[in-house]
Design an enzyme around this catalytic site. Sequence first.
Site, PDB file in Angstrom:
ATOM      1  NE  ARG A 103      -4.125   1.749   1.244  1.00 16.33           N
ATOM      2  CZ  ARG A 103      -5.129   2.108   0.457  1.00 16.33           C
ATOM      3  NH1 ARG A 103      -5.158   1.735  -0.815  1.00 16.33           N
ATOM      4  NH2 ARG A 103      -6.120   2.833   0.919  1.00 16.33           N
ATOM      5  CB  THR A 343      -9.357  -0.323  -7.442  1.00 20.53           C
ATOM      6  OG1 THR A 343      -9.229   0.871  -6.680  1.00 20.53           O
ATOM      7  CG2 THR A 343      -8.840  -1.494  -6.607  1.00 20.53           C
ATOM      8  CG  ASN A 363      -8.033   6.532  -4.387  1.00 19.70           C
ATOM      9  OD1 ASN A 363      -8.860   5.664  -4.134  1.00 19.70           O
ATOM     10  ND2 ASN A 363      -8.105   7.734  -3.859  1.00 19.70           N
ATOM     11  CD  GLU A 382      -4.606   4.346  -3.046  1.00 18.03           C
ATOM     12  OE1 GLU A 382      -5.806   4.130  -2.833  1.00 18.03           O
ATOM     13  OE2 GLU A 382      -4.074   4.184  -4.159  1.00 18.03           O
ATOM     14  CG  ASP A 385      -8.379   5.384  -0.113  1.00 22.24           C
ATOM     15  OD1 ASP A 385      -9.434   5.913  -0.515  1.00 22.24           O
ATOM     16  OD2 ASP A 385      -7.910   4.361  -0.640  1.00 22.24           O
ATOM     17  CB  SER A 415     -12.722  -0.582   0.626  1.00 19.77           C
ATOM     18  OG  SER A 415     -13.166   0.501   1.390  1.00 19.77           O
ATOM     19  N   GLY A 435     -13.586  -0.947  -6.960  1.00 16.99           N
ATOM     20  CA  GLY A 435     -14.812  -0.149  -6.824  1.00 16.99           C
ATOM     21  C   GLY A 435     -14.979   0.515  -5.468  1.00 16.99           C
ATOM     22  N   GLY A 436     -13.864   0.986  -4.874  1.00 18.47           N
ATOM     23  CA  GLY A 436     -13.957   1.725  -3.607  1.00 18.47           C
ATOM     24  C   GLY A 436     -14.627   0.878  -2.533  1.00 18.47           C
TER      25      GLY A 436
HETATM   26  N1  GLY Z   1      -8.284   3.229  -3.074  1.00 17.77           N
HETATM   27  C1  GLY Z   1      -9.354   2.327  -2.836  1.00 17.77           C
HETATM   28  C2  GLY Z   1      -9.149   1.519  -1.614  1.00 17.77           C
HETATM   29  O1  GLY Z   1      -8.035   1.237  -1.244  1.00 17.77           O
HETATM   30  O2  GLY Z   1     -10.101   1.174  -0.967  1.00 17.77           O
END
Ligand code: GLY
Length: 532
Positions: A103, A343, A363, A382, A385, A415, A435-436
């Site tokens: 990440r 994503t 993102n 990112e 987030d 997520s 998809g977030g």
């Molecule tokens: N950027 C989307 C996630 O990590 O949830």
Amino acid sequence: MRRRTALALAALAGTAGCTSVRESSQESPAWGFTGSEYAVAADHELASRAGAGILAKGGNAVDAAVATSFALAVTRPYSAGLGGGGFMLIKPAGKRAVVLDYREEAPSGADASAYLDGNGAVIPGKTETGVWAIGVPGHVRGVLQALSEYGTMSRDEVMAPAIALAENGFPVDAHTHQAMEDILSRGKAHGLDAASAAEIAKAILGSIRRGGGPMTAGDLANYRVETREPLRGRYRGYEVLGMPPPSSGGACVVQVLQVLDGYPRGSLDAPSFYATLVEALKHAFADRAARLGDADVHSAVHADVAEMISLERAAKIRAGIVPGETRSPERYGIAGLKDDHGTTHYSVMDKDGNAVAATETVNTYFGSLVMAGDTGIVLNNELDDFSIRTDVPNAFGLLMSTRNVLSPGQRPLSSMSPTILLQGGEAVLAAGGSGGPRIITATLQAVLQIVEFAKTPAEAVALGRVHHQWAPNQVFAEKRLPREVLLRLENDGHAVVELPASREAAVQVVYRDGGRLFAASDPRKGGRPAGR
Ligand code: GLY
């Protein structure tokens, strides 16, 4: 530009080569695959084929995953790639599962105060677009660490398909076209130059510095891939492996499955099943908002996650679910929606029983809209987030606690939900999506359709879905759901808002059932699986 992207990839691989593979006996529909040896489900057909080609040459699931990842960096550059990050859940056959966390993290020079104006108000868009939105990317280190620790092939071999795609080009599909139109309607990208790994780092920093951003050479040099233990839960006799913090995915997926596990199989008709699922989701997302963040920075997150996925918590949530009604948001604990397909997810299984579920991202579409020089590498956004203030939602409408307020070196709450189900200690299902926040609900529903309702992966990914993320207090529902389900949700007191399929998450699944392998790429994003 294509040539430069190919050169950038070749610089990382050490050479430029080419692999060309065609396979697969596809079942109907076109987004499904049935085979017996190996399968790759990615959200672009050419990326699935890149992975399947590596498996055909004798590579294992991790070799294929890394090839798929680099191919996605070329074919879905607005979703994920070298300027982003991700999570890879690996279950080697006969061995313990592991998570690689690559990440992005906040640069050393970025903290929440830099995103507030003189009156303490959040500066609109600063975490979404431009150089202050960019987290230190971890993608390349992450997938190369996966290759060196769990793969069998060389960098040259696994990167060859991506290099070939970048050099030769490929048709623009409907999803890419939509992503380009979306972003052209909102803004423009900047640019600069590169040709070797060191020059790529220079290009990243050059672009960021030119815009006055906070990332330093030290931030890039000091970035570390973290190896973590997956979260573990149980559902219908399967062991469920999920993504731990800094993702919320595993905690939410495991919690919801364990709540539903307490209802005897077949005891809920379709309307009751969806009504119960929505109640469980409201609890999971309320817990997410109140309790989750980067556990390496906020150590109390560990205990909260353990409590979230305990059987006692599942039983307590179940006891509070009253058929035929829903409650006001504050009754669920403590914390909206914008579009995202920035994503990507891919699932892989090989003939030896190794499995990979990996989700990667820049993102939102095209990330920060900043490119690293003229490399073609899209730099993530990112940092959106994170929360800047706990009372202001991010691009996905999510509110979060002080545990996810941006601080230097912290990784933002995600997520992303790479998920693997084990039977007898070995992988039988690998899933996840893009998809977030809808990743969590879509991954859950695909798993539930396969395990609970015996759907094939192709059927499971295509079915209509619901989404509730606690705040806003609305059920987002696809129109293709049965009418009695939508009516039941309305009768229970939910505000039901139609969610077009193009805005729903996209899920990629591989499932082993005895000697057969089934794979599916969500038709909402136009991917196709591949395998043998
Ligand atoms: N950027 C989307 C996630 O990590 O949830």
